[in-house]
Design a protein around this motif. Sequence first.
Motif, short mmCIF file in Angstrom:
data_model
loop_
_atom_site.label_atom_id
_atom_site.label_comp_id
_atom_site.label_asym_id
_atom_site.label_seq_id
_atom_site.Cartn_x
_atom_site.Cartn_y
_atom_site.Cartn_z
N ARG A 1 -3.29 -4.63 -5.40
CA ARG A 1 -2.35 -4.60 -4.26
C ARG A 1 -2.54 -5.85 -3.40
O ARG A 1 -1.60 -6.42 -2.88
CB ARG A 1 -2.56 -3.34 -3.42
CG ARG A 1 -2.24 -2.05 -4.16
CD ARG A 1 -1.97 -0.91 -3.18
NE ARG A 1 -3.10 -0.64 -2.31
CZ ARG A 1 -3.98 0.34 -2.50
NH1 ARG A 1 -3.86 1.17 -3.51
NH2 ARG A 1 -4.98 0.52 -1.68
N ASP B 1 0.83 -1.21 0.00
CA ASP B 1 0.00 0.00 0.00
C ASP B 1 0.86 1.26 0.00
O ASP B 1 0.59 2.21 -0.72
CB ASP B 1 -0.91 0.02 1.24
CG ASP B 1 -2.06 -0.97 1.11
OD1 ASP B 1 -2.31 -1.44 -0.02
OD2 ASP B 1 -2.71 -1.26 2.13
N SER B 2 1.90 1.23 0.83
CA SER B 2 2.71 2.44 0.95
C SER B 2 3.62 2.62 -0.27
O SER B 2 3.97 3.74 -0.62
CB SER B 2 3.55 2.39 2.23
OG SER B 2 4.55 1.40 2.10
N ARG B 3 3.96 1.53 -0.92
CA ARG B 3 4.85 1.64 -2.08
C ARG B 3 4.11 1.93 -3.37
O ARG B 3 4.68 2.54 -4.28
CB ARG B 3 5.63 0.33 -2.26
CG ARG B 3 6.71 0.14 -1.24
CD ARG B 3 7.20 -1.30 -1.30
NE ARG B 3 8.14 -1.57 -0.22
CZ ARG B 3 9.42 -1.85 -0.43
NH1 ARG B 3 9.91 -1.94 -1.63
NH2 ARG B 3 10.20 -2.06 0.60
N HIS B 4 2.89 1.43 -3.47
CA HIS B 4 2.18 1.57 -4.74
C HIS B 4 0.77 2.08 -4.54
O HIS B 4 -0.21 1.40 -4.89
CB HIS B 4 2.15 0.22 -5.48
CG HIS B 4 3.52 -0.33 -5.72
ND1 HIS B 4 4.33 0.17 -6.71
CD2 HIS B 4 4.23 -1.28 -5.09
CE1 HIS B 4 5.48 -0.50 -6.68
NE2 HIS B 4 5.45 -1.37 -5.71
N PRO B 5 0.65 3.26 -3.96
CA PRO B 5 -0.70 3.79 -3.70
C PRO B 5 -1.50 4.01 -4.99
O PRO B 5 -2.72 4.08 -4.95
CB PRO B 5 -0.42 5.13 -2.99
CG PRO B 5 0.98 5.49 -3.35
CD PRO B 5 1.71 4.21 -3.58
N GLU B 6 -0.79 4.11 -6.12
CA GLU B 6 -1.49 4.40 -7.37
C GLU B 6 -2.24 3.19 -7.92
O GLU B 6 -3.10 3.32 -8.78
CB GLU B 6 -0.49 4.93 -8.41
CG GLU B 6 0.39 3.88 -9.08
CD GLU B 6 1.47 3.28 -8.16
OE1 GLU B 6 1.63 3.76 -7.02
OE2 GLU B 6 2.13 2.30 -8.58
N ARG B 7 -1.92 2.01 -7.39
CA ARG B 7 -2.56 0.81 -7.94
C ARG B 7 -3.90 0.52 -7.26
O ARG B 7 -4.13 0.91 -6.14
CB ARG B 7 -1.62 -0.39 -7.78
CG ARG B 7 -0.35 -0.17 -8.57
CD ARG B 7 0.32 -1.46 -8.92
NE ARG B 7 1.44 -1.18 -9.81
CZ ARG B 7 1.64 -1.78 -10.98
NH1 ARG B 7 0.78 -2.67 -11.40
NH2 ARG B 7 2.68 -1.47 -11.72
N GLU B 8 -4.72 -0.23 -7.97
CA GLU B 8 -6.02 -0.65 -7.45
C GLU B 8 -5.83 -1.49 -6.19
O GLU B 8 -4.87 -2.26 -6.10
CB GLU B 8 -6.74 -1.52 -8.49
CG GLU B 8 -7.19 -0.78 -9.73
CD GLU B 8 -8.37 0.14 -9.44
OE1 GLU B 8 -9.23 -0.25 -8.63
OE2 GLU B 8 -8.39 1.25 -10.00
N ASP B 9 -6.78 -1.40 -5.30
CA ASP B 9 -6.68 -2.16 -4.06
C ASP B 9 -6.66 -3.67 -4.33
O ASP B 9 -5.91 -4.41 -3.71
CB ASP B 9 -7.84 -1.83 -3.13
CG ASP B 9 -7.63 -2.45 -1.77
OD1 ASP B 9 -6.68 -2.04 -1.07
OD2 ASP B 9 -8.39 -3.38 -1.41
#
Length: 691
Positions: free
Chosen positions: A499, A488-496
């Motif tokens: 992730r 979550d902290s590394r790839h906030p731009e991706r869909e949940d």
Amino acid sequence: MYRHLENRLAQQIRGFLREKYGVELERIVIEQPPKVEFGEYASPLAFDLAKKLRKAPRKIAEEIVAGIGAIEGFQKLEVAGAGYINARVDRGALASAVARDEQPTVEKPSGKILVEHSSINPNKAAHIGHLRNAILGDTFVRLLRFVGREVDVQNYIDNTGVQVADVVVGFLRLEKKSRAEIEQLAEQSRFDYYCWDLYARTSQWYEESAENKKVRLQVLHEIEQGGNETAVLAELISTAVLRRHLETMDRLDIEYDFLPRESEILHLHFWDAAFTKLKETGVLTFESEGKNKGCWVMRRAGTQKTSTTEDTESTEENTEEDTEAVSEEDQKVIVRSNATVGYVGKDIAYHMWKFGLLGKDFEYRKFYHYPVTQKDCWVSATNGQKEHPHFGDVAENYNVIDVRQSEAQETVKEALRDLGHGEAADRLTHISYGMVVLTPRCAAELGYKLSEEDKTRPFIGVSGRKGFGVKADDLLDALIVSAKQEVDSRHPEREDSERREIAEKIAVGALRYFMLKYTKPSVIAFDFKDALSFEGETGPYAQYAVVRATNIFRKGGFDVEAFSKDVAANLSPEDLSRFLSVKQADDGPAPTTDDRRPTTGADPNELWELWLAASKTAYVVDQCIATTEPAYLAKHVFQLAQMFNTFYHRHPILTELDEQRKKFLLTTAAVVRQELIRALAVLGIEVPVVM
RNA sequence: GGGCGCGUAGCUCAGGUGGAUAGAGCAUCUGCCUUCUAAGCAGAGGGUCGCAGGUUCGAGUCCUGCCGCGCCUACCA
């Protein structure tokens, strides 16, 4: 490839020794030198020959090196130290073969292999001990399939034993549940958790009175007999729990082909068939007096036969009591005096079926459909479907069972052997491994009250009966939560959802690697700190190395897959050789490398070590199978990832100005990436797109 | 009592059929993120390989004997 060259070298040396000295060695010892500067292979065989030939080792080594001539794929042999023979391969040729992904064909034995693993009692949730078993077993299956063997995976289900009876007692007596209520509970997503607690409570309840214990026997009897309400409930409960186990294992990409159940071993009269043969052949003997009066017994595995039927002529040592008797100490009761058969007996019958020696077969029906792979898992039945795959009748059998069952496994082998099926016995292998236990600290963290005695112990055994243990799903959930936070902290731009998927792969990677990095005999002292780690020697470390390799290509605007498909097209063997070979600068000191800016003057040996390691996967896989030890592959994967990470840091690729060199570095990254993905897949570990 | 396994760095573990200077990870300490992602890299400290003998050119590895720990040794599965 590495393995292939080693064989060739050994053959060549063997031939030379025969011709020159007339010596025939059964084994040509070839090892891996401690440093790549010494070459790729080393043999100390001159030391052994020194005695036979009465010559100095160094002298022998020199003669071999001078006389052996050219070997395909090798650059040269040389003598080192007091008599080592070091071999240097043609680096360009080997690298080129690796880049082309050449897999030298090796003849493989034919015949189907049966791997049995998991075999969890279907009365409670799976725990970390079961995870070790299933992961070990599944990885072994993957190893065998990697080398092209056909494998059936079986999971033996003891659905008629006391453990199941205990939960039935719990529902009926402690909870006073109706069948409808139990059916409803069984629909719950984690029914196995419910049973976990109930099982522990029931076990406690037995301690309260002798009366309670009688209930257990009564229920057990009804289940074994079948055709009554209790048996129906037992079937209902055990089937629901079994389904949960399959779901749990599926989360780890572990699948089964067939689930033979004890109920069918009983109802299809497997034992009766086996019993007849065991009596006919005299494997079982009836005890008419003594401790085991009224029982059919077998000689305990590993004990000496006291009477001899043919070969030896020890008649003079025969005393009167010696005729066919096995001393009580060495007796294993197979059929009890009340005429019921114990578990080893059923196991003997089951193993006769496995090797096609029983003259009976199960009936089959589909039980579980794997949503992702679309494969079916079959279960034994008393009246099954007409169309079904053929199980059993296998050439080899590996059983993954913890070390406590060693003696029972030996007894089964012994029975097969005594029945006259020695070749089957030889092809039955027990993959034995140590227990997973809790450290006292871990047990305390889980809130278990430890007795004074337990506190002094180095660790606490997992016990379903006591409810002591870490459930498999709980551990996996904890790993996912922890990985998810990081993603979550590394790839906030991706869909949940994406992730989540990434976190799951990381969690599975961490868990599978954790269970595989210990060698089998090692007792795993479970600790959350180690198990939840994603750093250092862990699955995610290796996954991360692959992701980094992928990123190079993405950032550089290359299509990784396309590039990887034909890596060899980028560079000729000569080009590879140029980058990977040390210039023949007469034995001067190795060029010192500056860690910061080595872009131009990098040490070819260091790059070569990476390629060499990449070439060893098939070699390591062979070794894992031969020793039934998957930990070697786990180790290899980690070492390869570690070398790649060093390479990654030392050689910025995208900023490399020399085009030819850049191409070479990219090729290196592609080759190692490919090899890591492949080796991780054998460990059952997938690599997420990003981390 | 017998059988099997284990004992290597503070902790958790590797060390194929004896071989070259006994290795990792974690933890501790020191550096490195304007660079292809720091889940990373570089470096430091940390070892009488349980003890004592033996085998030999050479033993963490093989043999013997001790010591300590675990598991198995049920008419439970």
